[in-house]
Design an enzyme around this catalytic site. Structure first.
Site, short mmCIF file in Angstrom:
data_model
loop_
_atom_site.label_atom_id
_atom_site.label_comp_id
_atom_site.label_asym_id
_atom_site.label_seq_id
_atom_site.Cartn_x
_atom_site.Cartn_y
_atom_site.Cartn_z
N ASN A 6 -76.41 23.16 -54.37
CA ASN A 6 -77.87 23.06 -54.16
C ASN A 6 -78.40 21.74 -54.68
O ASN A 6 -79.19 21.07 -54.01
CB ASN A 6 -78.59 24.21 -54.87
CG ASN A 6 -78.25 25.55 -54.26
OD1 ASN A 6 -78.58 25.81 -53.11
ND2 ASN A 6 -77.57 26.38 -55.01
N LYS A 7 -77.95 21.38 -55.87
CA LYS A 7 -78.34 20.08 -56.44
C LYS A 7 -77.89 18.96 -55.52
O LYS A 7 -78.62 18.02 -55.26
CB LYS A 7 -77.60 19.86 -57.77
CG LYS A 7 -78.31 20.26 -59.01
CD LYS A 7 -77.49 19.72 -60.19
CE LYS A 7 -77.91 20.31 -61.49
NZ LYS A 7 -77.07 19.83 -62.61
N ASP A 27 -78.08 16.59 -65.66
CA ASP A 27 -78.18 17.81 -66.47
C ASP A 27 -79.66 18.18 -66.55
O ASP A 27 -80.51 17.30 -66.78
CB ASP A 27 -77.57 17.65 -67.86
CG ASP A 27 -77.23 19.01 -68.44
OD1 ASP A 27 -76.38 19.72 -67.86
OD2 ASP A 27 -77.84 19.42 -69.45
N THR A 28 -79.94 19.43 -66.33
CA THR A 28 -81.33 19.89 -66.21
C THR A 28 -81.57 21.09 -67.10
O THR A 28 -80.69 21.94 -67.26
CB THR A 28 -81.63 20.24 -64.73
OG1 THR A 28 -81.52 19.05 -63.96
CG2 THR A 28 -83.02 20.81 -64.55
N PHE A 69 -82.99 27.10 -55.83
CA PHE A 69 -81.92 27.75 -56.60
C PHE A 69 -82.39 27.94 -58.04
O PHE A 69 -83.49 27.53 -58.40
CB PHE A 69 -80.63 26.92 -56.55
CG PHE A 69 -80.72 25.58 -57.24
CD1 PHE A 69 -81.32 24.51 -56.61
CD2 PHE A 69 -80.22 25.40 -58.52
CE1 PHE A 69 -81.43 23.27 -57.24
CE2 PHE A 69 -80.31 24.17 -59.16
CZ PHE A 69 -80.91 23.11 -58.52
N TYR A 111 -83.97 28.72 -61.36
CA TYR A 111 -85.25 29.29 -61.77
C TYR A 111 -86.39 29.02 -60.78
O TYR A 111 -87.54 29.31 -61.07
CB TYR A 111 -85.65 28.71 -63.13
CG TYR A 111 -84.73 29.10 -64.28
CD1 TYR A 111 -85.01 30.22 -65.07
CD2 TYR A 111 -83.62 28.33 -64.60
CE1 TYR A 111 -84.18 30.57 -66.13
CE2 TYR A 111 -82.78 28.67 -65.67
CZ TYR A 111 -83.07 29.79 -66.42
OH TYR A 111 -82.26 30.14 -67.48
N ARG A 122 -85.99 16.32 -60.78
CA ARG A 122 -84.80 15.67 -60.22
C ARG A 122 -85.21 14.50 -59.31
O ARG A 122 -84.62 13.43 -59.38
CB ARG A 122 -83.97 16.70 -59.44
CG ARG A 122 -82.71 16.15 -58.80
CD ARG A 122 -81.75 17.25 -58.41
NE ARG A 122 -81.33 18.03 -59.57
CZ ARG A 122 -81.78 19.27 -59.84
NH1 ARG A 122 -82.58 19.90 -59.00
NH2 ARG A 122 -81.40 19.88 -60.94
P1 ITT Z 1 -73.59 20.97 -62.65
O1 ITT Z 1 -73.51 20.91 -64.15
O2 ITT Z 1 -72.26 21.17 -61.98
O3 ITT Z 1 -74.35 19.80 -62.07
P2 ITT Z 1 -75.19 23.37 -63.12
O4 ITT Z 1 -75.69 24.43 -62.19
O5 ITT Z 1 -74.32 23.78 -64.28
O6 ITT Z 1 -74.48 22.26 -62.23
P3 ITT Z 1 -77.25 22.40 -65.01
O7 ITT Z 1 -76.35 22.65 -66.17
O8 ITT Z 1 -77.93 21.08 -64.93
O9 ITT Z 1 -76.45 22.56 -63.62
O10 ITT Z 1 -78.35 23.52 -64.84
C1 ITT Z 1 -78.85 24.29 -65.88
C2 ITT Z 1 -79.53 25.51 -65.34
O11 ITT Z 1 -80.80 25.16 -64.80
C3 ITT Z 1 -78.79 26.26 -64.23
O12 ITT Z 1 -79.00 27.65 -64.45
C4 ITT Z 1 -79.47 25.82 -62.96
O13 ITT Z 1 -79.44 26.82 -61.97
C5 ITT Z 1 -80.90 25.59 -63.45
N1 ITT Z 1 -81.54 24.51 -62.68
C6 ITT Z 1 -81.15 23.21 -62.64
N2 ITT Z 1 -81.95 22.51 -61.82
C7 ITT Z 1 -82.86 23.39 -61.33
C8 ITT Z 1 -83.94 23.28 -60.42
O14 ITT Z 1 -84.24 22.14 -59.82
N3 ITT Z 1 -84.65 24.38 -60.15
C9 ITT Z 1 -84.36 25.57 -60.72
N4 ITT Z 1 -83.35 25.76 -61.58
C10 ITT Z 1 -82.60 24.68 -61.89
#
Ligand code: ITT
Length: 190
Positions: free
Chosen positions: A11-12, A68-69, A148, A150, A177
């Site tokens: 999704n990212k 990282d988010t 995806f 939250y 992002r």
């Molecule tokens: P990678 O580390 O492989 O990039 P990940 O899904 O583990 O993928 P993160 O650690 O950055 O990514 O994400 C932390 C959480 O935040 C995870 O539960 C994601 O689904 C959520 N998240 C990240 N970006 C988001 C967005 O734009 N909208 C909603 N939820 C998001």
């Protein structure tokens, strides 16, 4: 021109692809045949973004960037934050994470929250960081099917819809992002 985006999150990857000019070809971890679960053991978003690019640099010797988010909720003193993926336990289960968040905010008036993305770019043996923040609030029930994580419970400021009720293109214009990626692209093309 090729650049690796060090993520397993499709999704990212798709969101970011929409923001890149077509003459830069983005490669995912799958494209470089990296199927490893890259450790995210730091206690900050910045630290985990750096860990991901360091892993690709060390094991594949490729320039790359990682995202990282985290979702930081004011009433919860910034939680789930760096632990957003595992908020309801190991496994990155979006439904369970949202249910736990909604439970912890039951009856709470201050529902303000920010999404924070840190992009780490590893280029020619140096690491550069770019940060994007999107302010909004956590609504009380999930709405929408797009996006995806939250997205169904996050309503960005100035909108009546959640991130899951708008298109990826619209999300990219205002999202954490989108803001971080536009800085990365400007730096990369400089
Ligand atoms: P990678 O580390 O492989 O990039 P990940 O899904 O583990 O993928 P993160 O650690 O950055 O990514 O994400 C932390 C959480 O935040 C995870 O539960 C994601 O689904 C959520 N998240 C990240 N970006 C988001 C967005 O734009 N909208 C909603 N939820 C998001």
């Amino acid at each position: 021109m090729k650049l690796v985006f060090a993520t397993h999150n499709q999704n990212k990857f798709q969101e970011v692809k929409l923001l890149f000019p077509p003459y830069i070809e983005l490669l995912s971890l799958t494209d470089i045949e990296c199927f490893d679960e890259i450790p995210e053991t730091e206690d900050t978003i910045e630290g985990n973004a750096i860990l991901k690019v360091a892993y690709v640099k060390e094991n594949y010797d490729l320039d790359c960037f990682a995202d990282d988010t985290g979702l930081e909720v004011r009433y919860l003193n910034g939680k789930p934050g760096v632990h957003s993926a595992r908020y309801a336990g190991a496994g990155n289960n979006a439904k369970a994470n949202m249910l736990k968040l909604l439970k912890n905010l039951e009856g709470v008036e201050d529902r303000s929250a920010v999404f924070k993305t840190v992009i780490a770019l590893s280029l020619k043996n140096k690491v550069h960081l770019f940060t994007g923040i999107c302010e909004g609030k956590i609504i009380s029930t999930q709405r929408g099917n797009n996006g995806f994580g939250y997205d169904p419970v996050f309503q960005p400021s100035g909108y009546n819809q959640t991130f899951a009720e708008i298109t990826s293109e619209e999300k990219g214009k205002i999202s954490h992002r989108g803001k971080a990626i536009r800085q990365l692209i400007a730096y990369f093309l400089k």
